[in-house]
Design a protein around this motif. Structure first.
Motif, PDB file in Angstrom:
ATOM      1  N   LYS A 146     -57.632   5.708  30.649  1.00  9.98           N
ATOM      2  CA  LYS A 146     -57.996   7.099  30.922  1.00  9.98           C
ATOM      3  C   LYS A 146     -57.272   7.690  32.146  1.00  9.98           C
ATOM      4  CE  LYS A 146     -60.807   7.020  27.489  1.00  9.98           C
ATOM      5  NZ  LYS A 146     -60.414   7.687  26.218  1.00  9.98           N
ATOM      6  N   ALA A 147     -56.156   7.114  32.508  1.00  2.95           N
ATOM      7  CA  ALA A 147     -55.395   7.608  33.657  1.00  2.95           C
ATOM      8  C   ALA A 147     -54.939   9.044  33.429  1.00  2.95           C
ATOM      9  CB  ALA A 147     -54.188   6.712  33.915  1.00  2.95           C
ATOM     10  N   ASN A 148     -54.809   9.812  34.524  1.00  2.00           N
ATOM     11  CA  ASN A 148     -54.400  11.217  34.415  1.00  2.00           C
ATOM     12  C   ASN A 148     -52.929  11.372  34.043  1.00  2.00           C
ATOM     13  OD1 ASN A 148     -56.946  12.211  35.098  1.00  2.00           O
ATOM     14  ND2 ASN A 148     -56.520  12.009  37.300  1.00  2.00           N
ATOM     15  N   GLN A 149     -52.087  10.472  34.555  1.00  2.00           N
ATOM     16  CA  GLN A 149     -50.655  10.526  34.277  1.00  2.00           C
ATOM     17  C   GLN A 149     -50.242   9.252  33.546  1.00  2.00           C
ATOM     18  OE1 GLN A 149     -49.623  11.252  38.564  1.00  2.00           O
ATOM     19  NE2 GLN A 149     -48.199  12.751  37.711  1.00  2.00           N
ATOM     20  N   LYS A 150     -49.901   9.390  32.280  1.00  2.00           N
ATOM     21  CA  LYS A 150     -49.491   8.242  31.464  1.00  2.00           C
ATOM     22  C   LYS A 150     -48.105   8.527  30.882  1.00  2.00           C
ATOM     23  CE  LYS A 150     -52.615   6.690  28.606  1.00  2.00           C
ATOM     24  NZ  LYS A 150     -53.707   6.713  27.610  1.00  2.00           N
ATOM     25  N   VAL A 151     -47.170   7.647  31.197  1.00  2.01           N
ATOM     26  CA  VAL A 151     -45.787   7.840  30.757  1.00  2.01           C
ATOM     27  C   VAL A 151     -45.312   6.591  30.024  1.00  2.01           C
ATOM     28  CG1 VAL A 151     -43.388   8.160  31.487  1.00  2.01           C
ATOM     29  CG2 VAL A 151     -45.228   9.403  32.654  1.00  2.01           C
ATOM     30  N   ILE A 152     -44.680   6.791  28.871  1.00  7.16           N
ATOM     31  CA  ILE A 152     -43.954   5.707  28.210  1.00  7.16           C
ATOM     32  C   ILE A 152     -42.471   5.990  28.402  1.00  7.16           C
ATOM     33  CG2 ILE A 152     -43.450   4.489  26.069  1.00  7.16           C
ATOM     34  CD1 ILE A 152     -46.169   5.216  25.026  1.00  7.16           C
ATOM     35  N   LEU A 203     -46.712   4.045  41.562  1.00  5.06           N
ATOM     36  CA  LEU A 203     -46.425   3.780  40.156  1.00  5.06           C
ATOM     37  C   LEU A 203     -47.020   2.439  39.734  1.00  5.06           C
ATOM     38  CD1 LEU A 203     -44.936   4.861  37.666  1.00  5.06           C
ATOM     39  CD2 LEU A 203     -42.908   3.620  38.436  1.00  5.06           C
ATOM     40  N   ASP A 204     -47.831   2.480  38.685  1.00  5.74           N
ATOM     41  CA  ASP A 204     -48.407   1.279  38.080  1.00  5.74           C
ATOM     42  C   ASP A 204     -47.643   1.030  36.784  1.00  5.74           C
ATOM     43  OD1 ASP A 204     -49.874  -0.744  36.972  1.00  5.74           O
ATOM     44  OD2 ASP A 204     -51.772   0.346  36.876  1.00  5.74           O
ATOM     45  N   ILE A 205     -46.809  -0.018  36.762  1.00  7.79           N
ATOM     46  CA  ILE A 205     -45.894  -0.210  35.645  1.00  7.79           C
ATOM     47  C   ILE A 205     -46.127  -1.538  34.934  1.00  7.79           C
ATOM     48  CG2 ILE A 205     -44.133  -1.115  37.221  1.00  7.79           C
ATOM     49  CD1 ILE A 205     -41.994  -0.014  35.346  1.00  7.79           C
ATOM     50  N   LYS A 206     -45.970  -1.519  33.613  1.00  8.47           N
ATOM     51  CA  LYS A 206     -46.002  -2.724  32.791  1.00  8.47           C
ATOM     52  C   LYS A 206     -44.807  -2.696  31.837  1.00  8.47           C
ATOM     53  CE  LYS A 206     -50.989  -3.559  32.930  1.00  8.47           C
ATOM     54  NZ  LYS A 206     -52.211  -3.776  32.126  1.00  8.47           N
ATOM     55  N   MET A 238     -49.573   7.161  38.780  1.00  8.34           N
ATOM     56  CA  MET A 238     -48.985   7.264  37.443  1.00  8.34           C
ATOM     57  C   MET A 238     -48.966   5.896  36.768  1.00  8.34           C
ATOM     58  SD  MET A 238     -45.117   8.359  36.293  1.00  8.34           S
ATOM     59  CE  MET A 238     -45.183   9.961  37.113  1.00  8.34           C
ATOM     60  N   LYS A 239     -49.432   5.843  35.526  1.00  4.87           N
ATOM     61  CA  LYS A 239     -49.339   4.637  34.705  1.00  4.87           C
ATOM     62  C   LYS A 239     -48.076   4.744  33.856  1.00  4.87           C
ATOM     63  CE  LYS A 239     -53.528   2.567  35.176  1.00  4.87           C
ATOM     64  NZ  LYS A 239     -53.833   1.141  35.320  1.00  4.87           N
ATOM     65  N   MET A 240     -47.210   3.723  33.945  1.00  5.34           N
ATOM     66  CA  MET A 240     -45.987   3.749  33.163  1.00  5.34           C
ATOM     67  C   MET A 240     -45.863   2.476  32.331  1.00  5.34           C
ATOM     68  SD  MET A 240     -41.950   3.904  34.330  1.00  5.34           S
ATOM     69  CE  MET A 240     -41.960   5.663  34.707  1.00  5.34           C
ATOM     70  N   LEU A 241     -45.503   2.657  31.080  1.00  5.54           N
ATOM     71  CA  LEU A 241     -45.165   1.545  30.207  1.00  5.54           C
ATOM     72  C   LEU A 241     -43.663   1.596  29.969  1.00  5.54           C
ATOM     73  CD1 LEU A 241     -46.298  -0.799  28.450  1.00  5.54           C
ATOM     74  CD2 LEU A 241     -46.241   0.803  26.530  1.00  5.54           C
ATOM     75  N   PHE A 242     -42.955   0.567  30.422  1.00  3.67           N
ATOM     76  CA  PHE A 242     -41.516   0.470  30.162  1.00  3.67           C
ATOM     77  C   PHE A 242     -41.348  -0.221  28.823  1.00  3.67           C
ATOM     78  CE2 PHE A 242     -37.332  -1.342  30.181  1.00  3.67           C
ATOM     79  CZ  PHE A 242     -36.538  -0.434  30.870  1.00  3.67           C
ATOM     80  N   LEU A 243     -40.930   0.530  27.818  1.00  6.06           N
ATOM     81  CA  LEU A 243     -40.805   0.014  26.456  1.00  6.06           C
ATOM     82  C   LEU A 243     -39.319  -0.118  26.128  1.00  6.06           C
ATOM     83  CD1 LEU A 243     -42.821   1.418  23.400  1.00  6.06           C
ATOM     84  CD2 LEU A 243     -40.679   0.185  23.217  1.00  6.06           C
ATOM     85  N   GLY A 244     -38.852  -1.365  26.029  1.00  6.06           N
ATOM     86  CA  GLY A 244     -37.419  -1.558  25.822  1.00  6.06           C
ATOM     87  C   GLY A 244     -37.075  -2.866  25.156  1.00  6.06           C
ATOM     88  N   GLY A 245     -35.821  -3.300  25.373  1.00  8.42           N
ATOM     89  CA  GLY A 245     -35.322  -4.515  24.739  1.00  8.42           C
ATOM     90  C   GLY A 245     -34.946  -5.585  25.738  1.00  8.42           C
ATOM     91  N   VAL A 246     -35.589  -5.582  26.881  1.00  9.49           N
ATOM     92  CA  VAL A 246     -35.268  -6.513  27.944  1.00  9.49           C
ATOM     93  C   VAL A 246     -35.701  -7.934  27.575  1.00  9.49           C
ATOM     94  CG1 VAL A 246     -37.454  -6.197  29.175  1.00  9.49           C
ATOM     95  CG2 VAL A 246     -35.379  -6.758  30.452  1.00  9.49           C
ATOM     96  N   PHE A 247     -34.953  -8.930  28.055  1.00  8.83           N
ATOM     97  CA  PHE A 247     -35.399 -10.319  27.926  1.00  8.83           C
ATOM     98  C   PHE A 247     -35.362 -10.976  29.302  1.00  8.83           C
ATOM     99  CE2 PHE A 247     -30.899 -10.181  26.626  1.00  8.83           C
ATOM    100  CZ  PHE A 247     -30.303 -11.056  27.523  1.00  8.83           C
ATOM    101  N   SER A 248     -36.244 -11.953  29.508  1.00 10.64           N
ATOM    102  CA  SER A 248     -36.403 -12.566  30.823  1.00 10.64           C
ATOM    103  C   SER A 248     -35.335 -13.637  31.066  1.00 10.64           C
ATOM    104  CB  SER A 248     -37.789 -13.197  30.953  1.00 10.64           C
ATOM    105  OG  SER A 248     -37.874 -14.352  30.129  1.00 10.64           O
ATOM    106  N   GLN A 249     -35.211 -14.038  32.316  1.00  8.14           N
ATOM    107  CA  GLN A 249     -34.256 -15.087  32.677  1.00  8.14           C
ATOM    108  C   GLN A 249     -34.619 -16.395  31.994  1.00  8.14           C
ATOM    109  OE1 GLN A 249     -33.924 -15.653  36.908  1.00  8.14           O
ATOM    110  NE2 GLN A 249     -31.996 -16.754  36.753  1.00  8.14           N
ATOM    111  N   GLU A 250     -35.913 -16.624  31.781  1.00 10.57           N
ATOM    112  CA  GLU A 250     -36.359 -17.840  31.110  1.00 10.57           C
ATOM    113  C   GLU A 250     -35.944 -17.858  29.641  1.00 10.57           C
ATOM    114  OE1 GLU A 250     -38.650 -17.194  34.722  1.00 10.57           O
ATOM    115  OE2 GLU A 250     -38.254 -15.912  32.989  1.00 10.57           O
ATOM    116  N   GLN A 251     -35.835 -16.691  29.029  1.00  7.73           N
ATOM    117  CA  GLN A 251     -35.454 -16.605  27.621  1.00  7.73           C
ATOM    118  C   GLN A 251     -33.939 -16.687  27.413  1.00  7.73           C
ATOM    119  OE1 GLN A 251     -37.610 -12.813  27.308  1.00  7.73           O
ATOM    120  NE2 GLN A 251     -38.563 -13.605  25.450  1.00  7.73           N
TER     121      GLN A 251
END
Length: 411
Positions: A113-119, A47-50, A1-14
């Motif tokens: 072109k992944a079979n399972q794509k989730v946002i 899970l392949d996540i970005k 499954m390809k997942m895109l985590f779309l949110g308002g997170v900020f990194s520790q560096e920021q």
């Protein structure tokens, strides 16, 4: 499954820059919850996540000192990439800018072109959902899962709101609701959200929150203060909004007669000035202002009793499970709170509930818990900690979410 985590997170560096430039409170709780969830998802081999983010910060000029927010790219834990989009942070325009720049970053995910794509969309923030819907329109195979920590109409509980803000918010809610039909599944904070979000027969799961068990389950805490020889500390770390019961907390503590008790309060909000006034007239009240997330955790773990004074007296509490509840219970320190409609019954054995919304009831509960023996407080706090570690850890919660999504998208 390809997942895109779309949110308002900020990194520790920021984080240092965000603290420096923020004029209001920093959204630590939401940020921590997102990272905790991401950490849990990282444990799932299939899970392949970005990460794609427009960080949760205040708008320019009243809440944040920067008009232009720069883009940023980093690799999290040497495992996944995170892209933070640039945007114009001007109030009234920034949602448009955030949406446009999020959409620009979606090209690669749409063309995959992944079979399972989730946002997985974190928060009912209209630019996030609009960007996800755009991706789904370009590729109908995309599955949109919306996580709802707060309903949009209750995301700003400050007392003073301008007419312009109120009207703009109504428009924003209409935009959000017009895109709801494109959502395929939901992750809700409370079961009561199903009706206003028109979930109906769509798949959904209720998740109050999650904790990261790394470095937390090695040993249980034994930091309860001696009631005979040392000061005993009540602590509240969070947003200082009047609707969250801060004024009742201040007055209830002020009426306590013990000289050896201290109340530590951290955060920003519309009650901050009143907190300062109480601190001037009662030297036992220590107002620490805005602190970092790590400092807040340190204050929690060194306290004798933690308090969440949010009362159960308004409609929004049906749709509310304060993130700090998880954080407080994880600390191993006893928690005093109210039985909000959004808190499931399984938590009842681990929270000292205040009986009603009066100052007298809060004062009585504070007296009761602070006067328990060290052993009683330690036993209660560790029992609550074990409950959270075993039942609400990130790996378990992320696994439940993944299983729901996998069952839907592999059909």
């Amino acid at each position: 499954m390809k997942m895109l985590f779309l949110g308002g997170v900020f990194s520790q560096e920021q984080e240092p820059e965000i603290i420096e430039k923020s004029k209001g409170g920093v959204q630590y709780a939401a940020n921590q919850f997102q990272w905790t969830l991401i950490d849990g998802l990282l444990k799932i081999p299939k899970l392949d996540i970005k990460i794609l983010s427009a960080p949760f910060i205040g708008s320019f000029p009243k809440e944040y000192n920067s008009l232009f927010i720069n883009g940023y790219h980093h690799v999290y834990k040497e495992k996944i990439t995170g892209d933070y989009v640039p945007f114009v942070n001007l109030w009234g325009y920034r949602n448009i800018s955030r949406k446009r720049n999020l959409i620009k970053q979606l090209t690669q995910f749409i063309s995959d072109k992944a079979n399972q794509k989730v946002i997985l969309v974190y928060s009912p923030h209209s630019p996030f959902l609009q960007a996800a819907v755009y991706a789904k329109q370009k590729d109908p195979s995309v599955h949109i899962c919306l996580m709802v920590p707060d309903l949009p109409q209750y995301m700003n509980l400050r007392e003073k709101k301008s007419l312009v803000y109120t009207q703009t918010k109504k428009l924003d809610i209409k935009i959000f609701e017009s895109n709801l039909e494109h959502v395929d599944s939901f992750i809700l904070i409370t079961k009561y959200m199903k009706v206003p979000l028109r979930v109906k027969e769509k798949p959904c799961i209720v998740v109050e929150g999650a904790v990261n068990i790394q470095n937390n389950n090695i040993e249980l805490l034994s930091n309860i203060k001696s009631s005979n020889s040392e000061e005993r500390v009540f602590a509240y770390t969070g947003t200082l909004n009047k609707k969250f019961g801060i004024l009742n907390l201040l007055e209830a503590f002020h009426q306590l007669e013990q000289s050896s008790v201290v109340l530590k309060i951290c955060g920003r909000g519309d009650a901050a000035e009143i907190v300062s006034e109480y601190a001037k007239k009662d030297k036992r009240i220590k107002f620490l202002g805005q602190v970092t997330n790590e400092e807040a955790k340190s204050i929690q773990k060194s306290a004798t009793v933690l308090i969440n004074p949010r009362p159960n007296n308004e409609e929004f509490t049906k749709y509310s499970f304060p993130f700090k509840t998880m954080e407080y219970l994880l600390s191993g320190v006893p928690l005093i709170a109210y039985k909000l409609d959004g808190i499931p019954d399984e938590y009842d054995d681990y929270i000292y509930y205040v009986q009603n919304d009066s100052i007298e009831a809060l004062k009585a509960k504070m007296n009761e818990v602070i006067n328990l023996s060290d052993e009683q407080r330690l036993e209660w706090g560790q029992s609550a900690r074990e409950f959270i570690l075993h039942n609400k850890n990130a790996e378990k919660i992320a696994g439940d979410i993944y299983n729901m999504l996998d069952n839907i998208t592999k059909k």
